[in-house]
Design a protein around this motif. Structure first.
Motif, short mmCIF file in Angstrom:
data_model
loop_
_atom_site.label_atom_id
_atom_site.label_comp_id
_atom_site.label_asym_id
_atom_site.label_seq_id
_atom_site.Cartn_x
_atom_site.Cartn_y
_atom_site.Cartn_z
N PRO A 13 1.21 -1.29 -0.28
CA PRO A 13 -0.58 0.37 0.36
C PRO A 13 1.01 1.25 0.33
O PRO A 13 1.99 1.38 0.41
CB PRO A 13 -0.77 -0.59 1.56
N ASP A 14 0.28 2.16 -0.45
CA ASP A 14 1.11 3.52 -0.74
C ASP A 14 1.18 4.13 0.56
O ASP A 14 2.44 5.02 1.01
CB ASP A 14 0.40 4.81 -1.58
N SER A 45 13.05 9.97 2.14
CA SER A 45 11.31 9.05 2.45
C SER A 45 10.39 9.65 1.92
O SER A 45 9.97 9.15 0.88
CB SER A 45 10.91 9.31 4.09
N LEU A 46 10.37 11.34 1.73
CA LEU A 46 9.52 12.05 0.84
C LEU A 46 9.43 11.72 -0.75
O LEU A 46 9.29 11.65 -1.49
CB LEU A 46 9.35 13.29 1.03
N LEU A 47 11.46 11.85 -0.83
CA LEU A 47 12.09 11.19 -2.35
C LEU A 47 11.72 9.98 -3.19
O LEU A 47 11.25 10.05 -4.00
CB LEU A 47 13.45 12.12 -1.96
N ALA A 51 9.36 9.20 -5.99
CA ALA A 51 9.60 7.78 -6.96
C ALA A 51 8.91 7.08 -6.83
O ALA A 51 9.04 6.66 -8.52
CB ALA A 51 11.08 8.26 -6.44
N MET A 52 8.53 6.39 -6.47
CA MET A 52 7.62 5.21 -6.02
C MET A 52 6.19 5.12 -6.68
O MET A 52 5.75 4.84 -7.29
CB MET A 52 7.71 4.34 -5.35
N VAL A 53 5.67 6.62 -6.38
CA VAL A 53 4.17 6.92 -6.43
C VAL A 53 4.12 8.43 -6.56
O VAL A 53 3.91 8.68 -5.43
CB VAL A 53 3.74 6.00 -5.04
N PRO A 54 4.19 9.31 -7.72
CA PRO A 54 4.43 10.22 -8.63
C PRO A 54 2.68 11.12 -7.47
O PRO A 54 3.28 12.46 -7.20
CB PRO A 54 4.61 10.36 -9.67
#
Length: 483
Positions: A13-14, A45-47, A51-54
């Motif tokens: 999950p996102d 963690s934000l970056l 990258a994974m979930v724009p």
């Protein structure tokens, strides 16, 4: 390794991405004995999450996750109470933009719920997960968690829920940053932030609750009918029908959902709340069909309704006694014919002409002048009823016509439409409905009269904004004298 495995088995999950990445970075810091600032871990963690979930920051879960953990990165110097107040103030504009309401007890409940969640619920979840092969242990943990959720839900039903509405995005961003400034180290910044927050919030409330524009909006609620008339400055709110799901026969027990929210709540109530509306002056129920009054119980329960308007004779029908009467609370019921005009109703009642059984031929029809346009709406009224209205008001002219009976061929009399000369037609019908609404005959009538037709099946919810509605809306009440 366990964290990554947990993430995979949980379905990736996102909302877990940030916590998994942060956890891995903290473990890496401990293993290498390197000093990594909390702000750096949060930023990384934000970056990685972006990258994974724009689109993660476009979701409420993502916004709350990163906003609240950002607060925690510098909250070590704050007391427990200050931390909770800070997190409530930061989450306030984010939640309001999605849910439009705020419970005044929410902050106080958090003071108790957050420690319980961290010290009791999370360990119980882990115990229940690893002890799933011990039935008694699983039963006890599930029971405690269920009662905790029940108590939280119970608190949400207590008085104190305030309808804020959807405030402009710019003001929401300002409130978010000012909330952070309230707990700055410099006393001057804290003082300015607190005053500015109150001023910005006041401006937002004026913007939402006292709008200059009125509107006539048709909801996209599937195979049903529901529309709202909102006068400028929210002077009066009139809801015409509520939609509702038509069911055929009794559903088997396995098909019934225990937790189910109708589109009366998810669409109508949600939209009204977004406009800062907590009360309805007039709830007009055109007739007793389920797809017009099925969600009335939801509206009467979730909103403060002052007056319920129904066609003469409907109070004697079983549909009224089961679907409406038990939920009225303080709402007053008015049965009407065209000879009865209701105070503060922005449109004139032009049908029915006599008492009936609240069937299609007994529908309430409304007509009036809103924002420079003549509007006509009549539920499921048939062609014969439309012809009676046209004969009774021979000089009547319509600009915006809400097609009767969802565009069925039983409504929209070609002779009447040719006489009224409407410019715009609105159809409220469900996508791929079993009745094939709108019917070909109705669309041909619209085409022959060169009408522009809008359909909820294609266009979704439609709104006609009435700029000068406030100045001329009272003319609708006296329209009968002119004609």
């Amino acid at each position: 390794i366990i964290l990554i495995a947990y993430f995979i088995f949980a379905g990736e999950p996102d909302v877990l991405i940030r916590s998994i990445i942060s956890g891995e970075l903290i473990l890496l810091k401990d293993l290498t004995n390197k000093k990594i600032k909390a702000q750096v871990i949060w930023s990384l963690s934000l970056l990685f999450s972006l990258a994974m979930v724009p689109q993660i920051l476009l979701t409420l879960g993502g916004q709350l996750s990163f906003a609240l953990t950002f607060c925690l990165t510098f909250a070590q110097r704050l007391t427990f109470w200050q931390t909770n107040i800070l997190m409530s103030l930061v989450s306030f504009p984010l939640i309001i933009q999605q849910q439009y309401t705020w419970h005044i007890l929410q902050t106080f409940i958090n003071f108790a719920a957050i420690p319980i969640f961290g010290t009791v619920i999370v360990p119980l979840v882990m115990i229940g997960f690893f002890g799933q092969y011990i039935p008694f242990l699983t039963y006890i943990t599930n029971l405690i968690i269920r009662y905790f959720a029940y108590m939280v839900d119970l608190c949400a039903t207590l008085p104190g829920n305030f309808v804020v509405g959807k405030i402009p995005n710019a003001l929401a961003a300002i409130l978010l940053f000012l909330a952070l400034g309230m707990f700055a180290r410099e006393a001057k910044i804290k003082h300015i932030s607190r005053i500015s927050w109150l001023v910005s919030f006041s401006v937002a409330m004026i913007f939402v609750h006292l709008p200059y524009h009125g509107e006539f909006a048709t909801f996209d609620i599937g195979q049903g009918d529901a529309a709202v008339i909102r006068e400028p400055y929210n002077k009066t709110i009139t809801l015409i029908d509520t939609g509702g799901k038509v069911t055929f026969g009794e559903q088997p027990a396995w098909q019934k959902q225990k937790y189910f929210r109708t589109n009366g709540e998810t669409v109508i109530v949600n939209y009204l709340h977004s406009r800062g509306i907590s009360k309805i002056d007039n709830l007009v129920l055109s007739h007793h069909d389920q797809d017009h009054i099925g969600n009335a119980k939801v509206i009467l329960t979730k909103m403060n309704v002052k007056n319920v308007i129904i066609p003469a004779g409907m109070m004697q029908q079983s549909s009224f006694k089961t679907e409406i009467k038990p939920y009225l609370r303080s709402a007053q019921v008015t049965e009407v014919t065209n000879n009865i005009q209701v105070s503060k109703l922005p449109l004139q009642i032009v049908h029915p002409f006599k008492s009936g059984q609240a069937k299609n031929e007994d529908c309430i029809a409304l007509f009036g002048h809103i924002g420079g346009k003549n509007i006509f709406t009549a539920g499921d009224l048939d062609q014969s009823g439309e012809k009676q209205i046209a004969n009774f008001l021979p000089d009547m002219h319509v600009d915006i016509l809400k097609f009767g009976h969802h565009g069925s061929k039983t409504s929209t009399n070609p002779e009447v439409i040719n006489k009224w000369h409407p410019e715009i037609g609105i159809i409220s019908a469900g996508r791929n409905n079993r009745y094939n609404h709108p019917n070909k005959e109705t669309l041909e009538t619209a085409q022959n009269n060169k009408m522009t037709v809008f359909n909820t099946q294609i266009n979704g919810m439609m709104c006609y904004a009435a700029v000068d509605m406030y100045k001329i809306s009272q003319k609708a009440y006296f329209m009968g004298h002119k004609y």
